[in-house]
Design an enzyme around this catalytic site. Structure first.
Site, mmCIF file in Angstrom:
data_model
loop_
_atom_site.group_PDB
_atom_site.id
_atom_site.type_symbol
_atom_site.label_atom_id
_atom_site.label_comp_id
_atom_site.label_asym_id
_atom_site.label_seq_id
_atom_site.Cartn_x
_atom_site.Cartn_y
_atom_site.Cartn_z
ATOM 1 N N GLY A 1 0.863 -1.360 0.004
ATOM 2 C CA GLY A 1 -0.029 -0.024 -0.144
ATOM 3 C C GLY A 1 0.944 1.215 0.054
ATOM 4 O O GLY A 1 1.921 1.223 0.578
ATOM 5 N N GLN B 1 3.072 10.015 1.353
ATOM 6 C CA GLN B 1 4.330 9.311 1.326
ATOM 7 C C GLN B 1 5.344 9.699 0.091
ATOM 8 O O GLN B 1 6.317 9.355 0.271
ATOM 9 C CB GLN B 1 4.154 7.900 1.508
ATOM 10 N N CYS C 1 6.056 -0.261 7.235
ATOM 11 C CA CYS C 1 5.663 0.970 6.434
ATOM 12 C C CYS C 1 6.789 1.200 5.586
ATOM 13 O O CYS C 1 8.133 1.284 6.025
ATOM 14 C CB CYS C 1 5.325 2.055 7.338
ATOM 15 N N LEU C 2 6.505 1.603 4.252
ATOM 16 C CA LEU C 2 7.650 1.820 3.433
ATOM 17 C C LEU C 2 8.270 3.351 3.759
ATOM 18 O O LEU C 2 9.499 3.750 3.536
ATOM 19 C CB LEU C 2 7.031 2.128 1.851
ATOM 20 N N HIS D 1 -4.322 1.357 7.825
ATOM 21 C CA HIS D 1 -2.786 1.952 7.832
ATOM 22 C C HIS D 1 -2.634 3.049 6.951
ATOM 23 O O HIS D 1 -2.204 3.969 7.267
ATOM 24 C CB HIS D 1 -1.763 0.654 7.434
ATOM 25 N N GLU D 2 -3.138 2.867 5.682
ATOM 26 C CA GLU D 2 -3.101 3.974 4.458
ATOM 27 C C GLU D 2 -3.960 4.970 4.897
ATOM 28 O O GLU D 2 -3.463 6.208 4.464
ATOM 29 C CB GLU D 2 -3.501 3.280 3.285
ATOM 30 N N HIS E 1 -2.341 7.554 6.717
ATOM 31 C CA HIS E 1 -1.297 8.523 6.406
ATOM 32 C C HIS E 1 -2.025 9.604 5.878
ATOM 33 O O HIS E 1 -1.461 10.640 6.000
ATOM 34 C CB HIS E 1 -0.793 7.666 5.148
HETATM 35 ZN ZN LIG Z 1 2.589 3.334 5.903
#
Ligand SMILES: [Zn+2]
Length: 156
Positions: free
Chosen positions: A46, A51, A88-89, A130-131, A134
């Protein structure tokens, strides 16, 4: 399409609230393409627009069941709770255990402007929560019950 740079924790943009998309234009479509390419290149499941430095309410997800593009997503229903592992990226060095709803319903618009409702459980439900966090400047490290460096036990 082009791959975009993923911001990492500490960057103030990740802590800001993203704005709703008001109309689907070429720029938004290109952003969706670039976000998907960036997510796949990073082996993520995701990616949210903040991000990559864009404060718009746009998310791409693929938990192995195909690409989902969510524009102005809203969680309209939550049920149950479960604690599970997350990464998480934007937080490449840590993983953690986070409590999330087990089932969520999410309303969003797709790239054609159609309103969609998905009912999700498992990894997809976790990923949606999660997304969407963000989009409000929230990272999983804020919610993690346990947080540890990825090389904590010497394994990858
Ligand atoms: Zn993330």
């Amino acid at each position: 399409m082009s791959k975009l740079k993923i911001l990492v924790a500490g960057d103030p943009v990740l802590r800001q609230k993203a704005q709703e998309v008001e109309r689907m234009d070429k720029k938004t479509l290109r952003l969706l393409d670039d976000m998907a390419e960036t997510m796949y290149a990073a082996n993520g499941v995701g990616l949210a627009a903040p991000q990559i430095g864009v404060l718009k309410r746009i998310v791409v997800i693929d938990v192995g069941e195909g690409l989902i593009e969510l524009i102005n997503p809203v969680i309209t229903y939550r049920e149950g709770s479960a604690v599970g592992p997350e990464g998480c990226l934007s937080v490449p060095d840590y993983e953690g255990e986070v409590e999330r709803a087990e089932i969520v319903h999410c309303e969003y618009y797709d790239r054609k402007g159609r309103k969609i409702l998905i009912k999700a459980d498992g990894l997809l439900a976790v990923c949606i929560q999660h997304e969407l966090d963000h989009l409000d400047g929230v990272l999983f490290i804020d919610k993690a019950k346990v947080l540890m460096p990825k090389d904590f036990d010497g394994e990858q």
